[in-house]
Design a protein around this motif. Structure first.
Motif, PDB file in Angstrom:
ATOM      1  N   GLN A   1       0.807  -1.207   0.000  1.00 60.32           N
ATOM      2  CA  GLN A   1       0.000   0.000   0.000  1.00 60.32           C
ATOM      3  C   GLN A   1       0.845   1.265   0.000  1.00 60.32           C
ATOM      4  OE1 GLN A   1      -2.715   0.424   3.271  1.00 60.32           O
ATOM      5  NE2 GLN A   1      -3.843   2.103   2.323  1.00 60.32           N
ATOM      6  N   VAL A   2       0.470   2.151  -0.900  1.00 60.91           N
ATOM      7  CA  VAL A   2       1.050   3.492  -0.925  1.00 60.91           C
ATOM      8  C   VAL A   2       0.054   4.411  -0.223  1.00 60.91           C
ATOM      9  CG1 VAL A   2       1.809   5.399  -2.382  1.00 60.91           C
ATOM     10  CG2 VAL A   2       2.319   3.050  -3.057  1.00 60.91           C
ATOM     11  N   ASP A   3       0.325   4.739   1.055  1.00 62.94           N
ATOM     12  CA  ASP A   3      -0.581   5.589   1.805  1.00 62.94           C
ATOM     13  C   ASP A   3      -0.216   7.054   1.594  1.00 62.94           C
ATOM     14  OD1 ASP A   3       1.751   5.835   3.237  1.00 62.94           O
ATOM     15  OD2 ASP A   3       1.037   4.726   4.995  1.00 62.94           O
ATOM     16  N   GLU A   4      -0.870   7.935   2.335  1.00 62.56           N
ATOM     17  CA  GLU A   4      -0.650   9.362   2.144  1.00 62.56           C
ATOM     18  C   GLU A   4       0.757   9.788   2.547  1.00 62.56           C
ATOM     19  OE1 GLU A   4      -3.720  11.878   3.679  1.00 62.56           O
ATOM     20  OE2 GLU A   4      -5.317  10.448   3.226  1.00 62.56           O
ATOM     21  N   VAL A   5       1.317   9.127   3.566  1.00 65.44           N
ATOM     22  CA  VAL A   5       2.683   9.469   3.987  1.00 65.44           C
ATOM     23  C   VAL A   5       3.681   9.100   2.900  1.00 65.44           C
ATOM     24  CG1 VAL A   5       4.477   9.065   5.715  1.00 65.44           C
ATOM     25  CG2 VAL A   5       2.068   9.171   6.403  1.00 65.44           C
ATOM     26  N   MET A   6       3.526   7.887   2.326  1.00 63.57           N
ATOM     27  CA  MET A   6       4.424   7.479   1.253  1.00 63.57           C
ATOM     28  C   MET A   6       4.206   8.337   0.003  1.00 63.57           C
ATOM     29  SD  MET A   6       6.884   5.671   0.131  1.00 63.57           S
ATOM     30  CE  MET A   6       7.086   4.581   1.551  1.00 63.57           C
ATOM     31  N   ALA A   7       2.955   8.754  -0.230  1.00 61.23           N
ATOM     32  CA  ALA A   7       2.686   9.631  -1.368  1.00 61.23           C
ATOM     33  C   ALA A   7       3.415  10.967  -1.215  1.00 61.23           C
ATOM     34  CB  ALA A   7       1.183   9.861  -1.508  1.00 61.23           C
ATOM     35  N   GLU A   8       3.520  11.462   0.026  1.00 60.01           N
ATOM     36  CA  GLU A   8       4.264  12.692   0.263  1.00 60.01           C
ATOM     37  C   GLU A   8       5.754  12.495   0.003  1.00 60.01           C
ATOM     38  OE1 GLU A   8       3.371  15.790   1.010  1.00 60.01           O
ATOM     39  OE2 GLU A   8       1.263  15.229   0.757  1.00 60.01           O
ATOM     40  N   VAL A   9       6.268  11.333   0.375  1.00 65.07           N
ATOM     41  CA  VAL A   9       7.680  11.034   0.098  1.00 65.07           C
ATOM     42  C   VAL A   9       7.928  11.003  -1.406  1.00 65.07           C
ATOM     43  CG1 VAL A   9       9.474   9.267   0.308  1.00 65.07           C
ATOM     44  CG2 VAL A   9       8.017   9.796   2.274  1.00 65.07           C
ATOM     45  N   LEU A  10       7.025  10.348  -2.133  1.00 64.83           N
ATOM     46  CA  LEU A  10       7.171  10.275  -3.591  1.00 64.83           C
ATOM     47  C   LEU A  10       7.044  11.645  -4.238  1.00 64.83           C
ATOM     48  CD1 LEU A  10       5.101   7.038  -4.348  1.00 64.83           C
ATOM     49  CD2 LEU A  10       7.587   7.263  -4.223  1.00 64.83           C
ATOM     50  N   SER A  11       6.216  12.516  -3.645  1.00 61.66           N
ATOM     51  CA  SER A  11       6.056  13.861  -4.213  1.00 61.66           C
ATOM     52  C   SER A  11       7.337  14.672  -4.122  1.00 61.66           C
ATOM     53  CB  SER A  11       4.925  14.597  -3.496  1.00 61.66           C
ATOM     54  OG  SER A  11       5.286  14.896  -2.154  1.00 61.66           O
ATOM     55  N   LYS A  12       8.215  14.298  -3.203  1.00 58.66           N
ATOM     56  CA  LYS A  12       9.513  14.979  -3.098  1.00 58.66           C
ATOM     57  C   LYS A  12      10.564  14.331  -3.995  1.00 58.66           C
ATOM     58  CE  LYS A  12      10.791  17.521  -0.200  1.00 58.66           C
ATOM     59  NZ  LYS A  12      11.025  18.984  -0.156  1.00 58.66           N
ATOM     60  N   ILE A  13      10.517  13.012  -4.123  1.00 58.91           N
ATOM     61  CA  ILE A  13      11.582  12.291  -4.812  1.00 58.91           C
ATOM     62  C   ILE A  13      11.383  12.278  -6.330  1.00 58.91           C
ATOM     63  CG2 ILE A  13      12.590  10.003  -5.163  1.00 58.91           C
ATOM     64  CD1 ILE A  13      12.359   9.489  -2.236  1.00 58.91           C
ATOM     65  N   LEU A  14      10.184  11.925  -6.788  1.00 60.51           N
ATOM     66  CA  LEU A  14       9.976  11.717  -8.223  1.00 60.51           C
ATOM     67  C   LEU A  14      10.320  12.940  -9.069  1.00 60.51           C
ATOM     68  CD1 LEU A  14       6.741   9.526  -8.330  1.00 60.51           C
ATOM     69  CD2 LEU A  14       9.130   8.836  -8.192  1.00 60.51           C
ATOM     70  N   PRO A  15       9.924  14.163  -8.691  1.00 66.62           N
ATOM     71  CA  PRO A  15      10.303  15.312  -9.529  1.00 66.62           C
ATOM     72  C   PRO A  15      11.804  15.546  -9.617  1.00 66.62           C
ATOM     73  CG  PRO A  15       8.466  15.888  -8.087  1.00 66.62           C
ATOM     74  CD  PRO A  15       8.974  14.551  -7.626  1.00 66.62           C
ATOM     75  N   SER A  16      12.567  15.034  -8.650  1.00 67.53           N
ATOM     76  CA  SER A  16      14.025  15.227  -8.679  1.00 67.53           C
ATOM     77  C   SER A  16      14.721  14.251  -9.619  1.00 67.53           C
ATOM     78  CB  SER A  16      14.599  15.066  -7.266  1.00 67.53           C
ATOM     79  OG  SER A  16      14.506  13.722  -6.822  1.00 67.53           O
TER      80      SER A  16
ATOM     81  N   THR B   1      -5.960   5.317  -2.731  1.00 69.01           N
ATOM     82  CA  THR B   1      -7.206   5.988  -2.356  1.00 69.01           C
ATOM     83  C   THR B   1      -7.375   7.225  -3.233  1.00 69.01           C
ATOM     84  OG1 THR B   1      -6.138   7.355  -0.661  1.00 69.01           O
ATOM     85  CG2 THR B   1      -6.961   5.185   0.011  1.00 69.01           C
ATOM     86  N   ASP B   2      -8.529   7.848  -3.106  1.00 70.49           N
ATOM     87  CA  ASP B   2      -8.788   9.032  -3.912  1.00 70.49           C
ATOM     88  C   ASP B   2      -7.817  10.161  -3.562  1.00 70.49           C
ATOM     89  OD1 ASP B   2     -10.602  10.385  -5.856  1.00 70.49           O
ATOM     90  OD2 ASP B   2     -10.939  11.710  -4.148  1.00 70.49           O
ATOM     91  N   ARG B   3      -7.514  10.325  -2.294  1.00 77.90           N
ATOM     92  CA  ARG B   3      -6.575  11.377  -1.863  1.00 77.90           C
ATOM     93  C   ARG B   3      -5.160  11.094  -2.364  1.00 77.90           C
ATOM     94  NH1 ARG B   3      -8.043  14.739   2.373  1.00 77.90           N
ATOM     95  NH2 ARG B   3      -5.886  14.749   3.117  1.00 77.90           N
ATOM     96  N   VAL B   4      -4.761   9.833  -2.330  1.00 82.13           N
ATOM     97  CA  VAL B   4      -3.430   9.474  -2.824  1.00 82.13           C
ATOM     98  C   VAL B   4      -3.353   9.673  -4.338  1.00 82.13           C
ATOM     99  CG1 VAL B   4      -1.804   7.566  -3.120  1.00 82.13           C
ATOM    100  CG2 VAL B   4      -2.977   7.879  -0.930  1.00 82.13           C
TER     101      VAL B   4
ATOM    102  N   GLU C   1      -2.596  -0.329 -12.236  1.00 82.42           N
ATOM    103  CA  GLU C   1      -3.376  -1.537 -12.481  1.00 82.42           C
ATOM    104  C   GLU C   1      -3.665  -2.250 -11.160  1.00 82.42           C
ATOM    105  OE1 GLU C   1      -1.598  -2.446 -16.948  1.00 82.42           O
ATOM    106  OE2 GLU C   1      -1.040  -3.752 -15.276  1.00 82.42           O
ATOM    107  N   GLY C   2      -4.876  -2.782 -11.066  1.00 84.37           N
ATOM    108  CA  GLY C   2      -5.262  -3.470  -9.833  1.00 84.37           C
ATOM    109  C   GLY C   2      -5.440  -2.531  -8.668  1.00 84.37           C
ATOM    110  N   ASN C   3      -5.888  -1.298  -8.941  1.00 87.96           N
ATOM    111  CA  ASN C   3      -6.085  -0.297  -7.887  1.00 87.96           C
ATOM    112  C   ASN C   3      -7.503   0.251  -7.941  1.00 87.96           C
ATOM    113  OD1 ASN C   3      -3.229   0.141  -6.719  1.00 87.96           O
ATOM    114  ND2 ASN C   3      -2.888   0.327  -8.914  1.00 87.96           N
ATOM    115  N   PRO C   4      -8.503  -0.536  -7.533  1.00 91.64           N
ATOM    116  CA  PRO C   4      -9.879  -0.025  -7.554  1.00 91.64           C
ATOM    117  C   PRO C   4     -10.077   1.090  -6.538  1.00 91.64           C
ATOM    118  CG  PRO C   4      -9.781  -2.165  -6.469  1.00 91.64           C
ATOM    119  CD  PRO C   4      -8.426  -1.931  -7.040  1.00 91.64           C
TER     120      PRO C   4
END
Length: 485
Positions: A113-128, A143-146, A166-169
């Motif tokens: 699971q990629v939760d909101e905390v991990m989504a915040e980490v990715l928001s910093k790393i991926l653009p770099s 989730t919808d927020r993620v 994929e596989g993320n209803p």
């Protein structure tokens, strides 16, 4: 002195707290090195179990990201990526473009699971990651927020063009936010996400409406969902005015003839609705009115700029009043040439002001096209060509306005649905009606008609003649036979 010492003692813990705050995840500055940034950011974000990070060196046989996405979007059940390997613990897999550890071109998150905390980490790393081209998340329990956070993160990545979720209803089925009008995603896979009619309606509206359209998405894979006939009708509605999408897969979506007929009608000539006709008239009026405004400005500028040129010619003609009539003739020609030169210079000055006119106000006359800079002129032509409502092939037949149809779509996959011969006949008529361009591949296998169906065989024959891959293979066979002979 005592007061100063007390003030200094009070300030010391505050400065220490500031140093700790500077080391938080929000203040962390990514270096572009995934091996260093990812564990440090996870620790600063308070993640106890930090996922493993696996880097994979590039291989000579690995296909490019875009071409792989194009092929994957048309397969019924595509095999797993060669980079994806099973791991008992949460793991982030990264594929490198070259031997440089900072050349990460693909990120894969699978099975955790990629939760909101991990989504915040990715928001910093991926653009770099300046080389990042592809992001794949399989069964990440989004989730919808993620998803909203990912959408913002993707928009900040300069080279990220392929997104596979994929596989993320998601109950809200808000996948359409990934393909908005400003989205730069070119390849999107949404397989096996339990997308229903509601989600398909939102995606269809994101593809195009009367007033807006996505202009960057090339491939869309919605296989193994449950959009049904209602969803197919909404997708067909989105294809009416979309001219960027090349490949669409709706395999295994419980579509029957009712939804398939709407898809078949879009790829052939269709009548514009009242709302589309009103928008077409608005665009025509905007296009026809703008040249007159530019002409008025040009005429005024030429009159104003011709005055000093004539006065200068009068001064130069003072010493030539006693000349003979034979010599006056070439001087008249010189006056005409001088007037033309001054007028040309005036046009150039006016052109600098005219460049501030909005793109949609360009005219059709040759004089105006010559005055516009090349880049703006091409942009205006492209913008006009991208509007299907201004298609020169539109005809008026029996009181209806007929659009030539969507000939931009080259591949359509409807395998594994519930189509019968009834919808096949409509597809055959539409394919035959596509004079130039149009579908090159139409997948209709595993539906509710026999393999030896006459209509199906005719469609297969037409597609085999249009498919460039079949042409290439047949040419190779012919060359090999000639060499053998």
């Amino acid at each position: 002195m005592k007061k100063r010492a007390e003030k200094a003692a009070k300030e010391r813990p505050e400065s220490g707290a500031g140093d700790d705050a500077a080391k938080s995840a929000d203040d962390y500055q990514c270096s572009g090195n995934l091996e260093r940034d990812f564990p440090e950011l996870c620790a600063l974000a308070g993640i106890n179990e930090i996922p493993l990070l696996k880097l994979r060196q590039p291989t000579a046989a690995s296909p490019s990201t875009d071409s792989g996405a194009m092929e994957e979007s048309q397969t019924e059940i595509s095999p797993g990526s060669p980079v994806t390997t099973w791991c008992p613990k949460a793991c982030v897999q990264a594929e490198l473009e070259n031997e440089d550890s900072q050349s990460v071109k693909k990120i894969i998150i699978s099975g955790w699971q990629v939760d909101e905390v991990m989504a915040e980490v990715l928001s910093k790393i991926l653009p770099s990651l300046s080389h990042l081209q592809s992001l794949k998340m399989w069964q990440a329990r989004l989730t919808d927020r993620v998803l909203l956070s990912l959408k913002i993160t993707i928009s900040m990545c300069s080279n990220l063009r392929t997104v596979i979720l994929e596989g993320n209803p998601i109950p809200e089925q808000s996948y359409h936010i990934l393909i908005g009008e400003d989205s730069m995603i070119t390849h999107l896979s949404l397989r096996n996400n339990c997308i229903g009619e509601e989600g398909a309606c939102l995606i269809g509206s994101a593809l195009s409406t009367v007033h807006s359209a996505n202009k960057n998405l090339l491939t869309l894979n919605m296989a193994f969902n449950s959009i049904g006939d209602g969803g197919a009708i909404h997708i067909a509605q989105g294809l009416r005015l979309n001219r960027s999408l090349l490949c669409l897969s709706l395999a295994n979506n419980h579509i029957t003839d009712a939804g398939a007929v709407c898809l078949a009608e879009v790829i052939g000539p269709f009548a514009l609705t009242h709302e589309e006709i009103v928008e077409r008239r608005r665009q025509l009026m905007k296009r026809d009115q703008s040249p007159s405004q530019v002409d008025v400005a040009d005429s005024k500028s030429e009159r104003t700029l011709s005055i000093p040129s004539s006065s200068s010619l009068e001064q130069s003609s003072k010493g030539t009043k006693s000349a003979s009539k034979k010599k006056d003739a070439p001087k008249k020609e010189e006056k005409t040439a001088a007037l033309q030169t001054a007028a040309t210079a005036g046009k150039k000055e006016v052109t600098k002001k005219d460049t501030k006119v909005p793109r949609g106000q360009g005219g059709k006359s040759e004089g105006k096209d010559k005055r516009l800079p090349g880049s703006e002129q091409e942009t205006g032509e492209v913008a006009e060509a991208l509007s299907p409502l201004l298609d020169p092939g539109i005809r008026h037949i029996d009181g209806k306005v007929i659009q030539p149809g969507n000939t931009a779509l080259v591949s359509l996959n409807l395998a594994g649905n519930k189509l019968t011969e009834q919808s096949l006949q409509r597809f055959l008529a539409s394919v035959v009606g596509q004079a130039e361009g149009g579908l090159l591949r139409l997948s209709l296998s595993r539906n509710c008609f026999p393999p030896d169906c006459e209509t199906f065989l005719k469609i297969q024959e037409i597609m085999s003649l249009k498919d460039p891959l079949n042409k290439t293979s047949s040419c190779q066979v012919d060359n090999e036979q000639r060499q053998a002979a």
